[in-house]
Design an enzyme around this catalytic site. Sequence first.
Site, mmCIF file in Angstrom:
data_model
loop_
_atom_site.group_PDB
_atom_site.id
_atom_site.type_symbol
_atom_site.label_atom_id
_atom_site.label_comp_id
_atom_site.label_asym_id
_atom_site.label_seq_id
_atom_site.Cartn_x
_atom_site.Cartn_y
_atom_site.Cartn_z
ATOM 1 C CG ASP A 9 -2.057 0.982 1.130
ATOM 2 O OD1 ASP A 9 -1.828 2.118 0.664
ATOM 3 O OD2 ASP A 9 -3.183 0.615 1.515
ATOM 4 C CG ASP A 53 -4.981 0.310 -1.315
ATOM 5 O OD1 ASP A 53 -5.846 0.147 -0.433
ATOM 6 O OD2 ASP A 53 -4.978 1.264 -2.122
ATOM 7 C CG ASP A 328 17.664 -66.981 -4.835
ATOM 8 O OD1 ASP A 328 17.816 -65.743 -4.842
ATOM 9 O OD2 ASP A 328 18.355 -67.767 -5.523
ATOM 10 C CB ILE A 329 14.879 -67.819 -9.469
ATOM 11 C CG1 ILE A 329 13.546 -67.081 -9.326
ATOM 12 C CG2 ILE A 329 14.870 -68.686 -10.721
ATOM 13 C CD1 ILE A 329 13.254 -66.123 -10.469
ATOM 14 C CG ASN A 336 19.625 -63.262 -16.845
ATOM 15 O OD1 ASN A 336 18.564 -63.080 -17.431
ATOM 16 N ND2 ASN A 336 19.842 -62.849 -15.604
ATOM 17 C CG ASP A 345 14.245 -58.442 -17.729
ATOM 18 O OD1 ASP A 345 14.954 -58.741 -16.745
ATOM 19 O OD2 ASP A 345 14.481 -57.461 -18.471
ATOM 20 C CD GLU A 371 19.138 -64.075 -8.575
ATOM 21 O OE1 GLU A 371 20.159 -64.758 -8.426
ATOM 22 O OE2 GLU A 371 19.166 -62.886 -8.970
#
Length: 458
Positions: A9, A53, A328-329, A336, A345, A371
């Site tokens: 203001d 203002d 676990d795999i 892979n 994957d 895995e």
Amino acid sequence: MTGSILIADNVPTNRIILKVKLSSAFYEVTQATSGAEALARARSERPNLVLLDIDLGDMTGYAACAALKADPLTAHIAVAIITPPRDQEAKIAALKAGADEVLGKPLDAPTLSARVRALMRASATSGELRRRGETVRALGFAEAPATFGRPGRITLVGSTAEEAMGWRVGLRGMIHDEIVIERREKVLRAVHDGAHSDLYVISTRPGTGEGLRLISDLRAREATRHAGIIVVHGQQERREALMALDLGANDLITRGADPEEMALRLRTQMRRKRDADLLRQILDEGLRLVSIDSLTRLYNRRYALAHLEKIAEEARTGGRHFALMLIDIDRFKSVNDTFGHAVGDAVLAEVGQRLRDSLRGMDLVARFGGEEFLVCMPMTSLTEARAAAERLRVTICDRPMTIAPDGTPVTVSVSIGLAMGGGPDRSAIPDLLAVADQALYSAKAEGRNQVTLGSHAA
């Protein structure tokens, strides 16, 4: 301090009076003597609220507001413009400039306090959502798609059907969102049935308190907690109107106001609602992505560890047992090496899917790393856990996971380490994970493709 406010203001007396009123409520107040100074301070200080203002000497409050809203650094800051008494043209001009609120002189203390509290509350919510969204984006997650052009939904709740119909007629051509009229006693039923709106315009009835109760009810329900609420009140209902702001109303309109004013306020509230919804969408999506493994669509290690603590605490409180498995795999590296990482994957994704499909909705299944998978089964006895673990092992190895590009079926097996928690055993989650991990190591050492119970749980 409860928040920061910048007063702009060019009249020193006006600034001093406002500062005294606001400082008494423990707001942190700074001042600007011109529009240029206000813009500079807003950029550097980032206050929660700017009070302008209408006359700033070097520019109008409208121009300063428009500049603040056009600047990405200050666009989110709430702005209120102070106008001469009963000047409808000034009020409309302020709303068109982007003001979040218009305060007419003279500024009595109760009205100023209630309006500022409402603006600060909206600013705090917007600021927190914005900060969380920025954090999510900093973690590398994309921004949610904007929903430009999507029509909103506005419910008009008049004191009479005629009043609501008059609002709708007045808004015709100025609002392009869907507008519905609802009787006050039917609003909550509509919300319960799924017909909730982005904005509610609610008329007060003198002495009944019905409008205030409806505001509280809407704020208490998940579907309408974040809806915009605008209260239409009479000149003699100021006390009830100010109470409405403290109960969660976003804005007030005096009964009989120009339809253009209502339209502008509705647009402002709809914009706020959309911005807040978008920020929440960004946050929800970011949190989802932070907790979900992108390959298997299972929960990740970060989420699993946090959730395990909750399961353990509930088990301790209720005196129940829970089962913890590390899966676990077997010889996954050879998958892979033989077939490539794309096939690997696919195997991981299929293992995750079979685990998820073989467990209860209350069970936790997560990819724990590489895995390795984790399963936690609340309210499960040792006998049930051993049977479940054996079922999971068979489910994984009983048929091929996928078909390699050369047509070879790819089959894998898993080794499972099992530990039991809960009951009289008060072992911490890290200790139980260590037991399950040791059991998994033993299963591998003893020939793989089997379930081994940890010695701690035997």
